[in-house]
Scaffold this motif. Structure first.
Motif, PDB file in Angstrom:
ATOM      1  N   GLN A 425       0.848  -1.192   0.000  1.00  0.00           N
ATOM      2  CA  GLN A 425       0.000   0.000   0.000  1.00  0.00           C
ATOM      3  C   GLN A 425       0.876   1.231   0.000  1.00  0.00           C
ATOM      4  N   SER A 426       0.564   2.189  -0.880  1.00  0.00           N
ATOM      5  CA  SER A 426       1.285   3.456  -0.883  1.00  0.00           C
ATOM      6  C   SER A 426       0.720   4.364   0.197  1.00  0.00           C
ATOM      7  N   LEU A 427       1.616   4.974   0.959  1.00  0.00           N
ATOM      8  CA  LEU A 427       1.174   5.871   2.028  1.00  0.00           C
ATOM      9  C   LEU A 427       0.983   7.298   1.539  1.00  0.00           C
ATOM     10  N   LEU A 428       1.189   7.526   0.238  1.00  0.00           N
ATOM     11  CA  LEU A 428       0.996   8.867  -0.300  1.00  0.00           C
ATOM     12  C   LEU A 428      -0.277   8.963  -1.129  1.00  0.00           C
ATOM     13  N   GLU A 429      -0.892   7.836  -1.422  1.00  0.00           N
ATOM     14  CA  GLU A 429      -2.118   7.860  -2.206  1.00  0.00           C
ATOM     15  C   GLU A 429      -3.330   7.982  -1.285  1.00  0.00           C
ATOM     16  N   ASP A 430      -4.462   8.238  -1.884  1.00  0.00           N
ATOM     17  CA  ASP A 430      -5.690   8.397  -1.099  1.00  0.00           C
ATOM     18  C   ASP A 430      -6.411   7.068  -0.881  1.00  0.00           C
ATOM     19  N   ALA A 431      -5.685   5.978  -1.067  1.00  0.00           N
ATOM     20  CA  ALA A 431      -6.302   4.662  -0.850  1.00  0.00           C
ATOM     21  C   ALA A 431      -6.582   4.458   0.640  1.00  0.00           C
ATOM     22  N   PRO A 432      -7.542   3.632   0.979  1.00  0.00           N
ATOM     23  CA  PRO A 432      -7.834   3.399   2.400  1.00  0.00           C
ATOM     24  C   PRO A 432      -6.616   2.821   3.117  1.00  0.00           C
ATOM     25  N   THR A 433      -6.372   3.316   4.324  1.00  0.00           N
ATOM     26  CA  THR A 433      -5.263   2.784   5.118  1.00  0.00           C
ATOM     27  C   THR A 433      -5.725   1.559   5.876  1.00  0.00           C
ATOM     28  N   GLY A 434      -4.773   0.869   6.493  1.00  0.00           N
ATOM     29  CA  GLY A 434      -5.129  -0.290   7.297  1.00  0.00           C
ATOM     30  C   GLY A 434      -4.208  -1.468   7.085  1.00  0.00           C
ATOM     31  N   ALA A 435      -3.375  -1.440   6.062  1.00  0.00           N
ATOM     32  CA  ALA A 435      -2.509  -2.573   5.760  1.00  0.00           C
ATOM     33  C   ALA A 435      -1.378  -2.689   6.771  1.00  0.00           C
ATOM     34  N   THR A 436      -1.060  -3.927   7.110  1.00  0.00           N
ATOM     35  CA  THR A 436       0.118  -4.223   7.930  1.00  0.00           C
ATOM     36  C   THR A 436       0.927  -5.299   7.229  1.00  0.00           C
ATOM     37  N   THR A 437       2.223  -5.359   7.557  1.00  0.00           N
ATOM     38  CA  THR A 437       3.087  -6.378   6.953  1.00  0.00           C
ATOM     39  C   THR A 437       2.836  -7.745   7.589  1.00  0.00           C
ATOM     40  N   LYS A 463       3.236   7.715  10.742  1.00  0.00           N
ATOM     41  CA  LYS A 463       2.169   7.883  11.733  1.00  0.00           C
ATOM     42  C   LYS A 463       0.832   7.398  11.164  1.00  0.00           C
ATOM     43  N   ARG A 464       0.589   7.711   9.875  1.00  0.00           N
ATOM     44  CA  ARG A 464      -0.657   7.280   9.248  1.00  0.00           C
ATOM     45  C   ARG A 464      -0.716   5.761   9.148  1.00  0.00           C
ATOM     46  N   ALA A 465       0.431   5.142   8.879  1.00  0.00           N
ATOM     47  CA  ALA A 465       0.460   3.685   8.801  1.00  0.00           C
ATOM     48  C   ALA A 465       0.148   3.050  10.144  1.00  0.00           C
ATOM     49  N   VAL A 466       0.622   3.658  11.236  1.00  0.00           N
ATOM     50  CA  VAL A 466       0.408   3.102  12.575  1.00  0.00           C
ATOM     51  C   VAL A 466      -1.025   3.340  13.045  1.00  0.00           C
ATOM     52  N   THR A 467      -1.486   4.585  12.928  1.00  0.00           N
ATOM     53  CA  THR A 467      -2.812   4.917  13.466  1.00  0.00           C
ATOM     54  C   THR A 467      -3.943   4.373  12.597  1.00  0.00           C
ATOM     55  N   GLY A 468      -3.674   4.169  11.302  1.00  0.00           N
ATOM     56  CA  GLY A 468      -4.734   3.698  10.408  1.00  0.00           C
ATOM     57  C   GLY A 468      -4.776   2.209  10.227  1.00  0.00           C
ATOM     58  N   ALA A 469      -3.878   1.481  10.893  1.00  0.00           N
ATOM     59  CA  ALA A 469      -3.848   0.025  10.731  1.00  0.00           C
ATOM     60  C   ALA A 469      -5.119  -0.601  11.277  1.00  0.00           C
ATOM     61  N   ASP A 470      -5.514  -1.725  10.665  1.00  0.00           N
ATOM     62  CA  ASP A 470      -6.760  -2.377  11.088  1.00  0.00           C
ATOM     63  C   ASP A 470      -6.571  -3.233  12.327  1.00  0.00           C
ATOM     64  N   GLN A 471      -5.352  -3.228  12.915  1.00  0.00           N
ATOM     65  CA  GLN A 471      -5.091  -3.908  14.186  1.00  0.00           C
ATOM     66  C   GLN A 471      -3.956  -3.165  14.870  1.00  0.00           C
ATOM     67  N   PRO A 472      -3.820  -3.279  16.188  1.00  0.00           N
ATOM     68  CA  PRO A 472      -2.789  -2.517  16.906  1.00  0.00           C
ATOM     69  C   PRO A 472      -1.392  -2.833  16.363  1.00  0.00           C
ATOM     70  N   VAL A 473      -0.585  -1.792  16.205  1.00  0.00           N
ATOM     71  CA  VAL A 473       0.787  -1.946  15.714  1.00  0.00           C
ATOM     72  C   VAL A 473       1.742  -1.787  16.887  1.00  0.00           C
ATOM     73  N   ARG A 474       2.635  -2.754  17.065  1.00  0.00           N
ATOM     74  CA  ARG A 474       3.614  -2.708  18.154  1.00  0.00           C
ATOM     75  C   ARG A 474       5.041  -2.526  17.655  1.00  0.00           C
ATOM     76  N   HIS A 475       5.264  -2.756  16.361  1.00  0.00           N
ATOM     77  CA  HIS A 475       6.619  -2.632  15.818  1.00  0.00           C
ATOM     78  C   HIS A 475       6.572  -1.932  14.461  1.00  0.00           C
ATOM     79  N   VAL A 476       7.486  -1.003  14.273  1.00  0.00           N
ATOM     80  CA  VAL A 476       7.686  -0.357  12.963  1.00  0.00           C
ATOM     81  C   VAL A 476       9.112  -0.636  12.523  1.00  0.00           C
TER      82      VAL A 476
END
Length: 552
Positions: A425-437, A463-476
């Motif tokens: 997922q690109s973090l610069l596009e207007d696509a919905p956030t929520g993806a995690t690795t 920050k958008r990747a962490v706060t918009g993830a569909d589950q809690p993020v503990r590691h970046v």
């Protein structure tokens, strides 16, 4: 060190000599016209074909690039010197010589300090716009010459257009007839029999017509007497203030010539399979320009059209340039009387047809289709060069280049990666956030150095990747493979991101860090116990609870 006339053998000697005769036929009429554009006598254009051409041909690494005063250089000379002295005066000629010498010195300095990369700031849109503006300015003067209308060739573009329009009622029908026939022969001849030197044919034929029909008595302007004899060594005597006043225009000439010359030289070297040495080519241009200024000529540049003509003629060495130098010298010593009756409308036609491609109509259309911002850059440069001046045009070009560079660098590709390193997922596009690795883990990759223009963008994306993830993020995990450098402002943005992650109970780790980049991180104080991983898979395995270990 490469020997002079590299590539010349007994097998291609005849081909090279024949190409030299063709080059002589092309260069002489064009250089006479370009000298007139620059506001200088015909000899200024012809002298450039002797000593400067010899020096360049024996020094350059390129086996094919032809150098000479060209339309863009001539227009730049006229526009930059016209405000300092009256065209045709002795002071004007001295300024043109001094400008060539300064440009030559700048070329030499660029070669010594390996500064050819500066010309890279003149991208294609900038060159298209800048040269196109100069070409249209030239075209107005040539149209006036073809119509037999008198205008101030050293004036601004608006003044030239006004003078042309107001003088249309004074046009000379005979001049128009000579010009129309010349243009028709040039265009049709170039299309159906391109190997014939139609410019020379036109000048010879039109001169015969003028002499036989006494058209000079009917208002058709002719070139006039051309002083005979070889060029003499000279040196412009000017106040230091005038030397300094010429520096900006000399810089513009140097940069434009460097950009075009190195591009054309490199392309033909790759096409024909011989070595290319940029710094040696710059040195050759420098020595050639100093020689031009020291023996009565003006600034020289790369001639794309003549280089292409020599390539089509089968030339693969600099021997044609030597033939050109010898032929021009013989003409100046024994044949200048042949030049006196050349009609000015025919010269205008030759120059006008030669600069048609420089207007960049096809290139503007291509830019419009490919990239509207690049088109806007070219159009802005075109308009500024045309209505304000060549020097402001080149300054605006550099500003636009920097803006374009900053705009692109400020929006690098920033992706959330899948476990197999593919972009998820690109973090610069207007696509919905929520993806995690992986569950509770995000791997972020930025494909650019981290510096002042994109530090805040990168921080916001993480920050958008962490706060918009569909589950809690503990590691970046930050994939650093493409981050080749970090400046102080980028480091401050990164440090603020670390604090934000720590406050939100998110750990930070790095993967695929290049050794120089890791040293830079440590130098900036950004390493404080974070884990480093050799691969993203190792990071996912370790931090997501599977096997794996941090890199030492």
């Amino acid at each position: 060190m490469q020997r002079p006339l590299a590539g010349l053998t007994r097998h291609n000697l005849v081909t090279e000599l024949t190409a030299g005769v063709t080059l002589l036929a092309i260069a002489i009429p064009l250089n006479i016209g370009y000298a007139q554009i620059a506001g200088l006598p015909p000899t200024a254009g012809l002298y450039a074909l002797i000593v400067p051409t010899l020096i360049y041909a024996l020094m350059v690494s390129s086996r094919q690039l032809v150098v000479s005063p060209d339309a863009a250089a001539a227009a730049l000379v006229a526009s930059s010197i016209g405000g300092l002295a009256a065209a045709g005066s002795a002071d004007y000629a001295s300024l043109a010589l001094a400008q060539a010498i300064i440009s030559g010195i700048l070329f030499v300095l660029m070669a010594v300090f390996k500064l050819g990369f500066l010309a890279s700031f003149l991208s294609k849109p900038i060159l298209v716009g800048f040269v196109g503006g100069l070409a249209l300015d030239i075209m107005v003067s040539q149209i006036a010459k073809m119509l037999g209308v008198k205008i101030d060739s050293g004036g601004e573009f608006v003044e030239k257009v006004s003078g042309l329009i107001l003088g249309l009622n004074t046009f000379n029908a005979w001049s128009l007839g000579v010009a129309a026939a010349s243009v028709a022969v040039l265009l049709l001849g170039r299309r159906f029999l391109p190997r014939i030197p139609w410019a020379l044919v036109v000048l010879i034929a039109s001169t015969i017509v003028v002499v036989v029909a006494d058209l000079d008595d009917r208002g058709v302007d002719v070139l006039g007497a051309v002083p005979a004899g070889p060029p003499a060594l000279t040196w412009p005597v000017l106040d230091w203030t005038m030397w300094f006043a010429l520096v900006p225009s000399a810089i513009a000439l140097t940069l434009v010539t460097t950009a075009e010359g190195l591009l054309v030289s490199r392309s033909y070297a790759e096409k024909r399979g011989y070595p290319f040495h940029a710094n040696r080519d710059l040195l050759a241009l420098g020595l050639g320009n100093v020689a031009a200024g020291a023996q009565g000529s003006f600034a020289m540049g790369a001639s794309t059209s003549r280089t292409a003509a020599m390539d089509q003629a089968g030339s693969r060495t600099q021997l044609p340039s030597l033939v050109l130098a010898v032929g021009t010298l013989l003409l100046l010593m024994f044949g200048t009387a042949l030049l006196a009756d050349i009609p000015s409308p025919a010269i205008g036609a030759v120059v006008g047809v030669a600069i048609l491609p420089l207007l960049g109509i096809r290139e503007f259309r291509q830019l419009w289709r490919q990239d509207r911002f690049e088109f806007a850059v070219a159009a802005t440069c075109f308009l500024v060069t045309l209505f304000v001046g060549a020097i402001p045009g080149i300054l605006v070009a550099f500003v636009l280049a920097l803006i374009n560079l900053a705009q692109r660098a400020a929006n690098p590709t920033i992706d959330v990666l899948e476990a197999n390193d593919d972009a998820k997922q690109s973090l610069l596009e207007d696509a919905p956030t929520g993806a995690t690795t992986a569950p509770g883990l995000v791997v972020v990759r930025m494909a650019a150095p981290l510096f002042f223009a994109n530090g805040a963008v990168f921080t916001a994306a993480v920050k958008r990747a962490v706060t918009g993830a569909d589950q809690p993020v503990r590691h970046v995990v930050v994939d650093m493979e493409a981050v080749t450098d970090i400046d102080v402002t980028g480091a401050e943005a990164f440090e603020s991101l670390e604090h934000w992650l720590r406050d939100n109970d998110v750990t930070l780790a790095f993967s695929r860090v290049r050794p120089p980049t890791r040293a830079r991180l440590e130098e900036l104080g950004l390493v404080s116990g974070q884990a480093f991983f050799a691969t993203n898979r190792a990071a996912v395995a370790a931090l997501a609870g599977r096997d794996g270990a941090p890199q030492d």
